[in-house]
Write a protein that holds these residues in place. Sequence first.
Motif, short mmCIF file in Angstrom:
data_model
loop_
_atom_site.label_atom_id
_atom_site.label_comp_id
_atom_site.label_asym_id
_atom_site.label_seq_id
_atom_site.Cartn_x
_atom_site.Cartn_y
_atom_site.Cartn_z
N ILE A 17 2.98 -0.78 4.27
CA ILE A 17 2.58 0.56 3.87
C ILE A 17 3.84 1.40 3.72
O ILE A 17 4.64 1.49 4.65
CB ILE A 17 1.62 1.21 4.88
N ALA A 72 1.15 5.26 0.56
CA ALA A 72 0.49 6.39 1.22
C ALA A 72 0.97 7.69 0.59
O ALA A 72 2.17 7.92 0.46
CB ALA A 72 0.80 6.38 2.72
N HIS A 78 -6.72 -3.32 2.91
CA HIS A 78 -5.95 -4.55 2.75
C HIS A 78 -6.84 -5.66 2.19
O HIS A 78 -6.45 -6.38 1.26
CB HIS A 78 -5.34 -4.97 4.09
N VAL A 138 1.73 3.47 8.80
CA VAL A 138 2.87 2.60 8.49
C VAL A 138 3.09 1.61 9.64
O VAL A 138 3.30 0.41 9.41
CB VAL A 138 4.14 3.43 8.22
N ILE A 159 -7.28 0.52 7.35
CA ILE A 159 -6.21 -0.24 6.72
C ILE A 159 -6.64 -1.68 6.48
O ILE A 159 -6.37 -2.26 5.42
CB ILE A 159 -4.92 -0.18 7.56
N ALA A 199 0.31 -1.33 9.89
CA ALA A 199 0.11 -2.29 8.80
C ALA A 199 -0.03 -3.69 9.38
O ALA A 199 0.83 -4.14 10.15
CB ALA A 199 1.27 -2.23 7.81
N ILE A 226 0.86 -1.18 0.00
CA ILE A 226 0.00 0.00 0.00
C ILE A 226 0.90 1.23 0.00
O ILE A 226 1.82 1.33 0.80
CB ILE A 226 -0.93 0.00 1.24
#
Length: 187
Positions: free
Chosen positions: A35, A7, A178, A26, A174, A29, A5
Motif C-alpha cells: 500500500i 491510498a 486485496h 500501509v 484491506i 498490508a 494498492i
Amino acid sequence: MSVRILALVGSLRAGSHNRQLAEAAVKLAPEGAEIELFEGLADIPFYNEDIDVEGDVPAAAARLREAVAGVDALLLFSPEYNGTIPAVLKNAIDWLSRPFGASSISAKPLAVVGTAYGQFGGVWAQDETRKAAGIAGAKVLEDVKLSIPGSVVRFAETHPSDDAEVTAQLAEVIAQLHGQANSPVAA
C-alpha cells in the motif's frame, strides 16, 4: 506478483486522523500486497477541461493519473466536510475520470473508509465518494466499509495503528480489497 494498492487521503491537515488511518493501512498490508500513500493531492488544480489537454496536462494531475495507472486497486480515506466528500478527494476523482473511456481508474477495485468527529464516522461522505468513484468508472466494493465515529476523542491520544479494534477492521477491509485486486476478474 504483489498487489499494489494506492491510498488517497481526502484531508490535507497535518494531524489528520484519516491520514493516520492511511498510515496504519500501509503497515497492515498483508503478504503479497503493498500500500502506497499518494502525496500531492493539494497540488492538483481544480478540474477544468480547458487545462486537461493531451500533452499539456498539469504535472500534478498527470502524476496522479500515472500513479493510479500503475496500481491494481485504490483505497480512499474520506473525512466528512459539511456532510459530504472533501473537495480535494472529489477533485482527484474528477481528474481520474478522464480521458473519457480511457481513464486510469476504470475497472480498478476501490474501497472507501474513513473517520470523522460525528457519531456516524463520515458515512455520508464515504457514500458520496463511492458514488463519484463508481460513476468515474472504478469497480467500487460497495459492501466493504469502515466508518469510525468520534475521531477527535477516539484518536486524541492514540494513533489508529495502536487501536486494536480499528486495526482489525482495517485489516479486513484491506484483505477484501486485496482479494478483489488479486482475482482474475479484476484484471
